[in-house]
Design a protein around this motif. Structure first.
Motif, PDB file in Angstrom:
ATOM      1  N   TYR A 117     -14.626  35.178  19.454  1.00 29.33           N
ATOM      2  CA  TYR A 117     -13.755  34.062  19.093  1.00 29.33           C
ATOM      3  C   TYR A 117     -14.599  32.810  18.902  1.00 29.33           C
ATOM      4  N   ALA A 118     -14.053  31.843  18.196  1.00 28.12           N
ATOM      5  CA  ALA A 118     -14.754  30.588  17.963  1.00 28.12           C
ATOM      6  C   ALA A 118     -14.782  29.769  19.250  1.00 28.12           C
ATOM      7  N   PRO A 119     -15.882  29.046  19.524  1.00 22.86           N
ATOM      8  CA  PRO A 119     -15.973  28.284  20.774  1.00 22.86           C
ATOM      9  C   PRO A 119     -15.009  27.103  20.848  1.00 22.86           C
ATOM     10  N   CYS A 120     -14.696  26.471  19.740  1.00 30.12           N
ATOM     11  CA  CYS A 120     -13.825  25.295  19.774  1.00 30.12           C
ATOM     12  C   CYS A 120     -12.421  25.637  20.285  1.00 30.12           C
ATOM     13  N   PRO A 121     -11.726  26.635  19.717  1.00 31.40           N
ATOM     14  CA  PRO A 121     -10.393  26.952  20.255  1.00 31.40           C
ATOM     15  C   PRO A 121     -10.422  27.340  21.729  1.00 31.40           C
ATOM     16  N   PHE A 122     -11.480  28.050  22.147  1.00 30.10           N
ATOM     17  CA  PHE A 122     -11.548  28.421  23.558  1.00 30.10           C
ATOM     18  C   PHE A 122     -11.750  27.197  24.448  1.00 30.10           C
TER      19      PHE A 122
ATOM     20  N   GLN B  23     -10.777  24.213  23.817  1.00 28.54           N
ATOM     21  CA  GLN B  23      -9.497  23.503  23.839  1.00 28.54           C
ATOM     22  C   GLN B  23      -8.497  24.201  24.749  1.00 28.54           C
ATOM     23  N   LEU B  24      -8.501  25.527  24.751  1.00 27.26           N
ATOM     24  CA  LEU B  24      -7.597  26.287  25.630  1.00 27.26           C
ATOM     25  C   LEU B  24      -7.928  26.027  27.093  1.00 27.26           C
ATOM     26  N   THR B  25      -9.198  26.122  27.467  1.00 26.53           N
ATOM     27  CA  THR B  25      -9.541  25.924  28.880  1.00 26.53           C
ATOM     28  C   THR B  25      -9.232  24.497  29.318  1.00 26.53           C
ATOM     29  N   ARG B  26      -9.407  23.553  28.427  1.00 29.16           N
ATOM     30  CA  ARG B  26      -9.064  22.162  28.751  1.00 29.16           C
ATOM     31  C   ARG B  26      -7.546  22.000  28.878  1.00 29.16           C
ATOM     32  N   GLY B  27      -6.804  22.553  27.920  1.00 27.58           N
ATOM     33  CA  GLY B  27      -5.344  22.444  27.927  1.00 27.58           C
ATOM     34  C   GLY B  27      -4.692  23.182  29.088  1.00 27.58           C
ATOM     35  N   ALA B  28      -5.343  24.256  29.560  1.00 25.90           N
ATOM     36  CA  ALA B  28      -4.801  25.046  30.667  1.00 25.90           C
ATOM     37  C   ALA B  28      -5.362  24.604  32.011  1.00 25.90           C
ATOM     38  N   ASP B  29      -6.127  23.520  32.025  1.00 27.85           N
ATOM     39  CA  ASP B  29      -6.735  22.985  33.240  1.00 27.85           C
ATOM     40  C   ASP B  29      -7.712  23.971  33.866  1.00 27.85           C
ATOM     41  N   LEU B  30      -8.407  24.735  33.020  1.00 27.06           N
ATOM     42  CA  LEU B  30      -9.438  25.657  33.496  1.00 27.06           C
ATOM     43  C   LEU B  30     -10.822  25.215  33.035  1.00 27.06           C
ATOM     44  N   ALA B  31     -10.916  24.069  32.408  1.00 32.79           N
ATOM     45  CA  ALA B  31     -12.186  23.622  31.827  1.00 32.79           C
ATOM     46  C   ALA B  31     -13.240  23.340  32.882  1.00 32.79           C
TER      47      ALA B  31
ATOM     48  N   LEU C 226     -17.077  17.632  22.709  1.00 34.75           N
ATOM     49  CA  LEU C 226     -18.421  17.918  22.192  1.00 34.75           C
ATOM     50  C   LEU C 226     -18.455  19.214  21.405  1.00 34.75           C
ATOM     51  N   VAL C 227     -17.836  20.274  21.947  1.00 35.16           N
ATOM     52  CA  VAL C 227     -17.843  21.577  21.295  1.00 35.16           C
ATOM     53  C   VAL C 227     -17.160  21.517  19.934  1.00 35.16           C
ATOM     54  N   CYS C 228     -16.086  20.759  19.843  1.00 34.33           N
ATOM     55  CA  CYS C 228     -15.284  20.715  18.620  1.00 34.33           C
ATOM     56  C   CYS C 228     -15.596  19.510  17.729  1.00 34.33           C
ATOM     57  N   GLY C 229     -16.489  18.644  18.196  1.00 37.58           N
ATOM     58  CA  GLY C 229     -16.819  17.466  17.404  1.00 37.58           C
ATOM     59  C   GLY C 229     -15.694  16.429  17.370  1.00 37.58           C
TER      60      GLY C 229
ATOM     61  N   GLN D 193     -19.120  21.298  34.039  1.00 41.67           N
ATOM     62  CA  GLN D 193     -19.495  21.465  32.639  1.00 41.67           C
ATOM     63  C   GLN D 193     -19.427  22.925  32.216  1.00 41.67           C
ATOM     64  N   ARG D 194     -18.864  23.768  33.011  1.00 43.52           N
ATOM     65  CA  ARG D 194     -18.891  25.217  32.829  1.00 43.52           C
ATOM     66  C   ARG D 194     -18.587  25.663  31.409  1.00 43.52           C
TER      67      ARG D 194
END
Length: 166
Positions: free
Chosen positions: A132-137, A139-147, A161-164, A154-155
């Motif tokens: 999968y593309a790194p940007c959607p992932f 965004q998902l971890t950030r949106g799901a509070d798993l970032a 940064l990843v998505c510009g 910084q995990r």
């Protein structure tokens, strides 16, 4: 029946279906279920991860046996779509994306590596995709509070940064 009464009847008949179509989102971090403030957004972000995947890994992963273990992982995102949701999924030959009715999505978010496979439950069984593309992932971890899973916070990287993004 007058047009006004017909319109109200159709509106009332459609209302339960639209609430039944809301995704059921479960996010778990460190074994504890998190409150998801915007489940529709998390579901949409998860769909973007799946639709960005370029490899169907079903043959190699055996997702059916993996699902039962993954569903109780210490960190995961699990989405159920009542009535299903149409997603673009790479086919088994990895040559084309096919519209597929998906009932559930599941991804384990390990603490020591990026997730390898996303599992999808359909009426035909369980399949998996990867690459999968790194940007959607991100965004998902950030949106799901798993970032933020490691001590350095910084995990999975900052989605900005990843998505510009600014």
């Amino acid at each position: 029946m007058t047009p006004t009464v017909a319109y109200v009847s159709v509106l009332l008949a459609a209302t339960p279906a639209s609430s039944a179509g809301r995704p059921d989102v479960r996010v778990v971090r460190d074994g504890a279920r998190l409150t998801v403030s915007n489940p529709e957004r998390v579901a949409d972000l998860f769909v973007a991860v799946v639709e960005s995947s370029s490899v169907n890994s079903t043959r190699y992963v055996r997702p059916k046996s993996r699902w039962s273990t993954a569903i109780s992982a210490r960190a995961l995102v699990h989405v159920k779509f009542p009535g299903g949701r149409l997603l673009r999924v790479i086919d088994a030959a990895n040559r084309a994306w096919r519209t597929t009715l998906v009932e559930e999505l599941l991804i384990v978010v390990p603490s020591d590596a990026w997730p390898d496979h996303v599992m999808l439950k359909t009426a035909k069984g369980i399949m998996s995709v990867t690459k999968y593309a790194p940007c959607p992932f991100a965004q998902l971890t950030r949106g799901a509070d798993l970032a933020v899973l490691d001590k350095e916070k910084q995990r999975y990287g900052d989605a900005r940064l990843v998505c510009g993004e600014d």
